[in-house]
Design a protein around this motif. Structure first.
Motif, PDB file in Angstrom:
ATOM      1  N   PHE A 119      51.895  70.476  26.007  1.00  0.00           N
ATOM      2  CA  PHE A 119      51.019  70.709  26.886  1.00  0.00           C
ATOM      3  C   PHE A 119      50.104  72.007  26.754  1.00  0.00           C
ATOM      4  CE2 PHE A 119      48.741  72.032  30.996  1.00  0.00           C
ATOM      5  CZ  PHE A 119      48.000  70.901  30.957  1.00  0.00           C
ATOM      6  N   ARG A 120      49.308  72.171  25.983  1.00  0.00           N
ATOM      7  CA  ARG A 120      48.476  73.576  25.637  1.00  0.00           C
ATOM      8  C   ARG A 120      47.237  73.462  26.529  1.00  0.00           C
ATOM      9  NH1 ARG A 120      50.568  75.571  20.652  1.00  0.00           N
ATOM     10  NH2 ARG A 120      52.034  74.302  19.635  1.00  0.00           N
ATOM     11  N   MET A 121      46.789  74.734  26.466  1.00  0.00           N
ATOM     12  CA  MET A 121      45.632  75.065  27.128  1.00  0.00           C
ATOM     13  C   MET A 121      45.166  76.505  26.788  1.00  0.00           C
ATOM     14  SD  MET A 121      45.252  75.222  31.532  1.00  0.00           S
ATOM     15  CE  MET A 121      45.950  76.900  31.707  1.00  0.00           C
ATOM     16  N   ALA A 122      43.689  76.434  26.848  1.00  0.00           N
ATOM     17  CA  ALA A 122      42.890  77.754  26.334  1.00  0.00           C
ATOM     18  C   ALA A 122      41.715  77.444  27.279  1.00  0.00           C
ATOM     19  CB  ALA A 122      42.793  77.790  24.797  1.00  0.00           C
ATOM     20  N   PRO A 123      40.798  78.731  27.243  1.00  0.00           N
ATOM     21  CA  PRO A 123      39.730  78.730  27.668  1.00  0.00           C
ATOM     22  C   PRO A 123      38.527  77.859  26.929  1.00  0.00           C
ATOM     23  CG  PRO A 123      40.510  81.189  27.850  1.00  0.00           C
ATOM     24  CD  PRO A 123      41.321  80.061  27.000  1.00  0.00           C
ATOM     25  N   THR A 124      37.743  77.167  27.722  1.00  0.00           N
ATOM     26  CA  THR A 124      36.875  76.231  26.900  1.00  0.00           C
ATOM     27  C   THR A 124      36.017  76.972  25.838  1.00  0.00           C
ATOM     28  OG1 THR A 124      36.720  74.896  28.891  1.00  0.00           O
ATOM     29  CG2 THR A 124      34.957  74.609  27.169  1.00  0.00           C
ATOM     30  N   SER A 125      35.539  78.436  26.223  1.00  0.00           N
ATOM     31  CA  SER A 125      34.883  79.178  25.314  1.00  0.00           C
ATOM     32  C   SER A 125      35.351  79.500  23.994  1.00  0.00           C
ATOM     33  CB  SER A 125      34.053  80.361  26.184  1.00  0.00           C
ATOM     34  OG  SER A 125      35.400  81.207  26.559  1.00  0.00           O
ATOM     35  N   MET A 126      36.818  79.764  24.181  1.00  0.00           N
ATOM     36  CA  MET A 126      37.738  80.127  22.942  1.00  0.00           C
ATOM     37  C   MET A 126      37.736  78.849  21.932  1.00  0.00           C
ATOM     38  SD  MET A 126      41.381  81.719  22.678  1.00  0.00           S
ATOM     39  CE  MET A 126      40.703  83.362  23.631  1.00  0.00           C
ATOM     40  N   VAL A 127      37.843  77.709  22.592  1.00  0.00           N
ATOM     41  CA  VAL A 127      38.181  76.540  21.800  1.00  0.00           C
ATOM     42  C   VAL A 127      36.878  76.153  21.416  1.00  0.00           C
ATOM     43  CG1 VAL A 127      38.420  73.917  21.960  1.00  0.00           C
ATOM     44  CG2 VAL A 127      39.981  75.616  23.364  1.00  0.00           C
ATOM     45  N   THR A 167      33.397  75.740  16.239  1.00  0.00           N
ATOM     46  CA  THR A 167      32.063  76.028  15.638  1.00  0.00           C
ATOM     47  C   THR A 167      31.832  77.523  15.385  1.00  0.00           C
ATOM     48  OG1 THR A 167      31.104  76.126  17.908  1.00  0.00           O
ATOM     49  CG2 THR A 167      30.957  74.060  16.573  1.00  0.00           C
ATOM     50  N   PRO A 168      32.662  78.125  14.461  1.00  0.00           N
ATOM     51  CA  PRO A 168      32.249  79.548  14.263  1.00  0.00           C
ATOM     52  C   PRO A 168      30.853  79.949  14.111  1.00  0.00           C
ATOM     53  CG  PRO A 168      33.419  78.509  12.157  1.00  0.00           C
ATOM     54  CD  PRO A 168      33.347  77.475  13.345  1.00  0.00           C
ATOM     55  N   PRO A 169      30.562  81.131  14.363  1.00  0.00           N
ATOM     56  CA  PRO A 169      28.986  81.597  14.044  1.00  0.00           C
ATOM     57  C   PRO A 169      28.747  81.360  12.674  1.00  0.00           C
ATOM     58  CG  PRO A 169      30.474  83.485  14.605  1.00  0.00           C
ATOM     59  CD  PRO A 169      31.277  82.344  14.668  1.00  0.00           C
ATOM     60  N   ALA A 170      27.446  81.097  12.482  1.00  0.00           N
ATOM     61  CA  ALA A 170      26.990  80.957  10.915  1.00  0.00           C
ATOM     62  C   ALA A 170      27.046  82.270  10.245  1.00  0.00           C
ATOM     63  CB  ALA A 170      25.594  80.166  11.058  1.00  0.00           C
TER      64      ALA A 170
END
Length: 195
Positions: free
Chosen positions: A145-153, A158-161
């Motif tokens: 079971f893994r978890m991370a903040p939504t913003s980090m995922v 979608t890394p910045p262009a």
């Protein structure tokens, strides 16, 4: 301390402050009073539901450990009934004295009362002793079971262009081209001209 001096019972609302201390690292990251209020709600809901049970184990009228039990399924897509033993936890000063075993006995008894064939548990991946204890009780790893903040995922998906327009050449390709050019330039060192 012997196992026989341990007393399991259903959690009461007044247990919430001690339970907030027991689970301080896994509760919602808010003020302690809000954590206590959260646990009071969980205790109240468990008391009202035949599908939940909140068990504490006492030693000489002091809470030594606790576990939240819930009837459910193995997973949302595997509908085999299962008792989830959520965060069985023992205070440090009561470890290796039968408290964990008493908590898991409560989970097993709850499963048996409800005719459920499986017991599952969730303990921290970093809890080496807890994971070894569960393995000794025949509870094998079934999933991670893994978890991370939504913003980090989102940031990882979608890394910045890259700056600039159009397609950018990946850094690895740029580095390889530069190395090839440097090797080619070194190989083409002109020989001294004869006199």
């Amino acid at each position: 301390m012997s196992r026989f001096s341990l007393t399991p019972r259903i959690a009461r609302r007044e247990d919430a402050p001690v339970l907030a201390e027991l689970w301080c690292d896994v509760l919602r990251r808010v003020d302690r009073s809000e954590q206590v209020a959260d646990l009071e709600l969980v205790i109240k809901a468990a008391a009202a539901s035949p599908e939940q049970r909140f068990v504490v184990v006492e030693h000489e009228e002091q809470i030594a450990g606790a576990v939240f039990l819930r009837l459910g399924t193995v997973s949302p897509i595997n509908l085999e009934p299962c008792v989830h033993s959520v965060q069985p936890r023992v205070f440090d000063q009561y470890r290796r004295r039968g408290v964990g075993r008493t908590l898991m006995e409560a989970a097993t008894a709850f499963a048996e009362e409800n005719g459920v064939l499986h017991v599952a548990t969730a303990v921290p991946a970093t809890g080496r002793d807890a994971n070894r204890f569960m393995a000794r009780l025949a509870l094998a790893p079934a999933a991670t079971f893994r978890m991370a903040p939504t913003s980090m995922v989102r940031a990882r998906l979608t890394p910045p262009a890259p700056a600039g327009s159009g397609r950018a050449t990946p850094r690895v390709l740029v580095a390889r081209r530069n190395q090839r050019r440097a090797r080619a330039a070194a190989a083409e060192v002109p020989l001294p001209e004869p006199e």
